[in-house]
Motif scaffolding. Structure first.
Motif, PDB file in Angstrom:
ATOM      1  N   LEU A  47      -1.308  15.755  -6.929  1.00 42.11           N
ATOM      2  CA  LEU A  47      -0.251  14.842  -7.361  1.00 42.11           C
ATOM      3  C   LEU A  47      -0.479  13.430  -6.830  1.00 42.11           C
ATOM      4  O   LEU A  47      -0.750  13.245  -5.638  1.00 42.11           O
ATOM      5  N   PHE A  48      -0.324  12.430  -7.707  1.00 41.42           N
ATOM      6  CA  PHE A  48      -0.381  11.037  -7.297  1.00 41.42           C
ATOM      7  C   PHE A  48       0.908  10.718  -6.547  1.00 41.42           C
ATOM      8  O   PHE A  48       2.005  10.856  -7.082  1.00 41.42           O
ATOM      9  N   VAL A  49       0.775  10.302  -5.286  1.00 41.84           N
ATOM     10  CA  VAL A  49       1.902   9.934  -4.436  1.00 41.84           C
ATOM     11  C   VAL A  49       1.638   8.507  -3.975  1.00 41.84           C
ATOM     12  O   VAL A  49       0.495   8.137  -3.704  1.00 41.84           O
ATOM     13  N   HIS A  50       2.684   7.708  -3.896  1.00 35.20           N
ATOM     14  CA  HIS A  50       2.485   6.323  -3.458  1.00 35.20           C
ATOM     15  C   HIS A  50       3.682   5.806  -2.668  1.00 35.20           C
ATOM     16  O   HIS A  50       4.766   6.385  -2.711  1.00 35.20           O
ATOM     17  N   ARG A  51       3.423   4.726  -1.932  1.00 35.25           N
ATOM     18  CA  ARG A  51       4.487   4.008  -1.237  1.00 35.25           C
ATOM     19  C   ARG A  51       4.725   2.717  -1.998  1.00 35.25           C
ATOM     20  O   ARG A  51       3.799   1.983  -2.325  1.00 35.25           O
ATOM     21  N   ARG A  52       5.962   2.442  -2.304  1.00 30.33           N
ATOM     22  CA  ARG A  52       6.337   1.244  -3.040  1.00 30.33           C
ATOM     23  C   ARG A  52       6.161   0.003  -2.165  1.00 30.33           C
ATOM     24  O   ARG A  52       6.279   0.086  -0.952  1.00 30.33           O
ATOM     25  N   THR A  53       5.922  -1.115  -2.805  1.00 23.69           N
ATOM     26  CA  THR A  53       5.774  -2.358  -2.052  1.00 23.69           C
ATOM     27  C   THR A  53       7.129  -2.791  -1.489  1.00 23.69           C
ATOM     28  O   THR A  53       8.183  -2.420  -2.010  1.00 23.69           O
ATOM     29  N   PRO A  54       7.107  -3.602  -0.433  1.00 26.85           N
ATOM     30  CA  PRO A  54       8.363  -4.067   0.167  1.00 26.85           C
ATOM     31  C   PRO A  54       9.124  -5.060  -0.716  1.00 26.85           C
ATOM     32  O   PRO A  54      10.282  -5.358  -0.448  1.00 26.85           O
ATOM     33  N   THR A  55       8.499  -5.545  -1.800  1.00 31.80           N
ATOM     34  CA  THR A  55       9.148  -6.521  -2.675  1.00 31.80           C
ATOM     35  C   THR A  55       9.895  -5.870  -3.840  1.00 31.80           C
ATOM     36  O   THR A  55      10.520  -6.577  -4.638  1.00 31.80           O
ATOM     37  N   PHE A  59      14.684   0.566  -3.731  1.00 28.73           N
ATOM     38  CA  PHE A  59      13.965   1.458  -2.823  1.00 28.73           C
ATOM     39  C   PHE A  59      12.631   0.868  -2.332  1.00 28.73           C
ATOM     40  O   PHE A  59      11.584   1.513  -2.428  1.00 28.73           O
ATOM     41  N   PRO A  60      12.651  -0.348  -1.782  1.00 34.79           N
ATOM     42  CA  PRO A  60      11.407  -0.946  -1.286  1.00 34.79           C
ATOM     43  C   PRO A  60      10.804  -0.140  -0.131  1.00 34.79           C
ATOM     44  O   PRO A  60      11.531   0.466   0.657  1.00 34.79           O
ATOM     45  N   SER A  61       9.485  -0.106  -0.085  1.00 37.94           N
ATOM     46  CA  SER A  61       8.694   0.513   0.992  1.00 37.94           C
ATOM     47  C   SER A  61       8.912   2.016   1.153  1.00 37.94           C
ATOM     48  O   SER A  61       8.513   2.589   2.165  1.00 37.94           O
ATOM     49  N   MET A  62       9.509   2.662   0.175  1.00 39.24           N
ATOM     50  CA  MET A  62       9.704   4.108   0.250  1.00 39.24           C
ATOM     51  C   MET A  62       8.607   4.812  -0.548  1.00 39.24           C
ATOM     52  O   MET A  62       7.964   4.224  -1.404  1.00 39.24           O
ATOM     53  N   VAL A 130      -1.017  -3.678  -7.614  1.00 41.01           N
ATOM     54  CA  VAL A 130      -0.726  -4.110  -6.238  1.00 41.01           C
ATOM     55  C   VAL A 130       0.700  -4.613  -6.068  1.00 41.01           C
ATOM     56  O   VAL A 130       1.250  -4.554  -4.967  1.00 41.01           O
ATOM     57  N   GLU A 131       1.331  -5.089  -7.140  1.00 40.30           N
ATOM     58  CA  GLU A 131       2.723  -5.545  -7.060  1.00 40.30           C
ATOM     59  C   GLU A 131       3.693  -4.371  -6.909  1.00 40.30           C
ATOM     60  O   GLU A 131       4.815  -4.545  -6.474  1.00 40.30           O
ATOM     61  N   GLU A 132       3.244  -3.170  -7.299  1.00 44.25           N
ATOM     62  CA  GLU A 132       4.113  -1.994  -7.307  1.00 44.25           C
ATOM     63  C   GLU A 132       3.777  -0.981  -6.205  1.00 44.25           C
ATOM     64  O   GLU A 132       4.649  -0.301  -5.697  1.00 44.25           O
ATOM     65  N   VAL A 133       2.479  -0.873  -5.887  1.00 43.04           N
ATOM     66  CA  VAL A 133       1.993   0.216  -5.044  1.00 43.04           C
ATOM     67  C   VAL A 133       1.311  -0.334  -3.792  1.00 43.04           C
ATOM     68  O   VAL A 133       0.289  -1.009  -3.879  1.00 43.04           O
ATOM     69  N   ALA A 134       1.871  -0.016  -2.615  1.00 43.46           N
ATOM     70  CA  ALA A 134       1.304  -0.494  -1.350  1.00 43.46           C
ATOM     71  C   ALA A 134       0.255   0.476  -0.798  1.00 43.46           C
ATOM     72  O   ALA A 134      -0.639   0.071  -0.058  1.00 43.46           O
TER      73      ALA A 134
END
Length: 173
Positions: A47-55, A59-62, A130-134
């Motif tokens: 499964l593709f799992v990611h952390r959201r960007t702080p911007t 739900f930033p950075s979750m 990169v704007e969406e995925v940290a």
């Protein structure tokens, strides 16, 4: 264009369009709208799992178990699922995601949106937006389950994941 200016359909409790408003207003006023959640797996079924960007506005950075986002005004769930999956994964030519089910997400802060859940297999390399995925990784089911209690997850994605687990064909538990 600023993401807050993107126009969304406002919908009622039965998912009927009752108006349109810019995303910023939809979020500020807690208006019900539409979102897509796409469960993306690789060729090995991870499964593709990611952390959201702080911007991110919501739900930033979750961490998230799905790629996806809001459905634009006049856009279908199916079209939004493909668009969002390709954008967030940074790929083109994905197969059309398979629709699984839809539910009304209602968050603690009065948030409410219709959530259509899909799945897609992404066999090639990804280059997340990169704007969406940290941060991102493809994780096995066991790895995901271990991290559910360790990482801060977006609540709507967690709700979709729990429903997906109950929905899976052959799941009688």
């Amino acid at each position: 264009m600023d993401v807050r200016d993107e126009v969304l359909d406002v919908v009622d409790a039965d998912d009927r369009v009752v108006g349109r408003a810019p995303r910023g207003e939809v979020y500020a006023r807690g208006l019900r709208h539409r979102c897509v959640f796409v469960r993306a797996t690789d060729a090995e079924g991870r499964l593709f799992v990611h952390r959201r960007t702080p911007t991110k506005l919501v739900f930033p950075s979750m961490y998230d178990l799905f790629v996806g986002g809001v459905v634009g005004a006049g856009e279908t769930y199916d079209d939004a699922a493909l668009r969002e999956a390709e954008e967030e994964l940074g790929v083109t030519g994905l197969p059309r995601p398979t629709y699984l089910f839809k539910f009304l997400y209602e968050g603690d802060g009065g948030q409410s949106w219709w959530s259509a859940v899909y799945e897609v297999r992404c066999e090639g390399p990804v280059s997340p937006q990169v704007e969406e995925v940290a941060w991102h990784a493809f994780l096995t089911g066991d790895e995901v389950e271990r991290r559910l209690t360790e990482w801060p997850w977006v609540p709507d994605g967690l709700a979709a994941y729990q429903r997906w687990k109950a929905f899976r064909p052959g799941n009688h538990g």
